[in-house]
Write a protein that holds these residues in place. Structure first.
Motif, mmCIF file in Angstrom:
data_model
loop_
_atom_site.group_PDB
_atom_site.id
_atom_site.type_symbol
_atom_site.label_atom_id
_atom_site.label_comp_id
_atom_site.label_asym_id
_atom_site.label_seq_id
_atom_site.Cartn_x
_atom_site.Cartn_y
_atom_site.Cartn_z
ATOM 1 N N GLU A 189 0.566 8.872 4.229
ATOM 2 C CA GLU A 189 1.891 8.302 3.999
ATOM 3 C C GLU A 189 2.015 6.916 4.639
ATOM 4 O O GLU A 189 2.579 5.997 4.042
ATOM 5 C CB GLU A 189 2.978 9.226 4.553
ATOM 6 N N THR A 190 1.475 6.766 5.826
ATOM 7 C CA THR A 190 1.524 5.478 6.514
ATOM 8 C C THR A 190 0.673 4.449 5.781
ATOM 9 O O THR A 190 1.098 3.300 5.577
ATOM 10 C CB THR A 190 1.052 5.637 7.976
ATOM 11 N N GLU A 191 -0.512 4.834 5.356
ATOM 12 C CA GLU A 191 -1.385 3.920 4.616
ATOM 13 C C GLU A 191 -0.722 3.471 3.313
ATOM 14 O O GLU A 191 -0.709 2.281 2.989
ATOM 15 C CB GLU A 191 -2.722 4.596 4.318
ATOM 16 N N LEU A 192 -0.167 4.415 2.568
ATOM 17 C CA LEU A 192 0.504 4.072 1.312
ATOM 18 C C LEU A 192 1.721 3.190 1.576
ATOM 19 O O LEU A 192 1.984 2.243 0.833
ATOM 20 C CB LEU A 192 0.905 5.340 0.558
ATOM 21 N N ARG A 237 2.107 1.031 3.934
ATOM 22 C CA ARG A 237 1.615 -0.336 4.197
ATOM 23 C C ARG A 237 1.158 -1.014 2.913
ATOM 24 O O ARG A 237 1.397 -2.201 2.713
ATOM 25 C CB ARG A 237 0.479 -0.289 5.203
ATOM 26 N N GLU A 238 0.486 -0.257 2.047
ATOM 27 C CA GLU A 238 0.013 -0.830 0.783
ATOM 28 C C GLU A 238 1.171 -1.296 -0.103
ATOM 29 O O GLU A 238 1.056 -2.299 -0.794
ATOM 30 C CB GLU A 238 -0.840 0.190 0.017
ATOM 31 N N LEU A 239 2.273 -0.572 -0.075
ATOM 32 C CA LEU A 239 3.416 -0.893 -0.928
ATOM 33 C C LEU A 239 4.373 -1.904 -0.297
ATOM 34 O O LEU A 239 5.287 -2.395 -0.957
ATOM 35 C CB LEU A 239 4.189 0.385 -1.274
ATOM 36 N N ARG A 240 4.153 -2.224 0.967
ATOM 37 C CA ARG A 240 5.090 -3.069 1.702
ATOM 38 C C ARG A 240 5.340 -4.415 1.026
ATOM 39 O O ARG A 240 6.492 -4.840 0.900
ATOM 40 C CB ARG A 240 4.605 -3.292 3.119
ATOM 41 N N ARG A 257 5.321 -5.354 -1.988
ATOM 42 C CA ARG A 257 6.139 -5.250 -3.193
ATOM 43 C C ARG A 257 7.529 -4.680 -2.913
ATOM 44 O O ARG A 257 8.504 -5.047 -3.560
ATOM 45 C CB ARG A 257 5.417 -4.388 -4.233
ATOM 46 N N GLN A 316 9.203 -4.465 0.259
ATOM 47 C CA GLN A 316 9.939 -4.971 1.423
ATOM 48 C C GLN A 316 11.308 -5.558 1.046
ATOM 49 O O GLN A 316 12.268 -5.398 1.805
ATOM 50 C CB GLN A 316 9.117 -6.002 2.189
ATOM 51 N N GLU A 358 7.942 5.231 -8.538
ATOM 52 C CA GLU A 358 7.545 4.917 -7.171
ATOM 53 C C GLU A 358 7.855 6.109 -6.277
ATOM 54 O O GLU A 358 8.829 6.832 -6.508
ATOM 55 C CB GLU A 358 8.327 3.709 -6.638
ATOM 56 N N TRP A 391 10.219 5.184 -0.295
ATOM 57 C CA TRP A 391 9.626 4.169 0.574
ATOM 58 C C TRP A 391 10.685 3.650 1.523
ATOM 59 O O TRP A 391 11.839 3.447 1.157
ATOM 60 C CB TRP A 391 9.055 3.008 -0.236
#
Length: 129
Positions: free
Chosen positions: A50-53, A55-58, A60, A62, A107, A110
């Motif tokens: 969940e943390t990795e995902l 960060r990956e989506l951040r 787009r 944020q 999505e 998030w």
């Protein structure tokens, strides 16, 4: 106090005792399950993904967090009511995407966790953990 009132008082007391006992038993069972090393390992793995995902989506997503933060600062109730109801305060998670994002944007939820780190999750927060 007449006999009928006394009977009601006793019945209410019994219901309260049964409810309290049931909650206590459920808490004991949940504690035992959560203490299992395999359950703890699974939870750790899920949180890492969940943390990795998140960060990956951040990059787009944020802007949604920024919009949420601004709405909170401004007390913009109209803006806040249009945000996803995926708010899981117990786990420090507030989804900042628009309501209906799971189907319209495809999505995951998030937002940021209680430590301020981006996090993404699917479905409801793990309230059972």
């Amino acid at each position: 106090m007449d006999a009928r009132e006394e009977e009601q008082r006793v019945q209410e007391a019994v219901r309260g005792h049964v409810r309290t006992s049931a909650f206590a038993k459920a808490e004991r069972v949940i504690s035992l399950v959560l203490a299992d090393p395999q359950v703890q390992e699974a939870r750790t793995q899920v949180e890492a993904v969940e943390t990795e995902l998140g960060r990956e989506l951040r990059a787009r997503l944020q802007p949604f967090q920024d919009r949420y933060d601004q709405a909170v600062r401004d007390g913009d109730a109209a803006r806040l009511t249009g945000i996803c109801p995926g708010k899981h305060g117990r786990w420090g998670r507030i989804c900042v995407l628009d309501d209906g994002h799971e189907t319209s944007m495809e999505e995951p939820h998030w937002g940021h966790n209680s430590e301020g780190q981006p996090i993404a999750w699917v479905g409801s927060a793990p309230d059972d953990w």
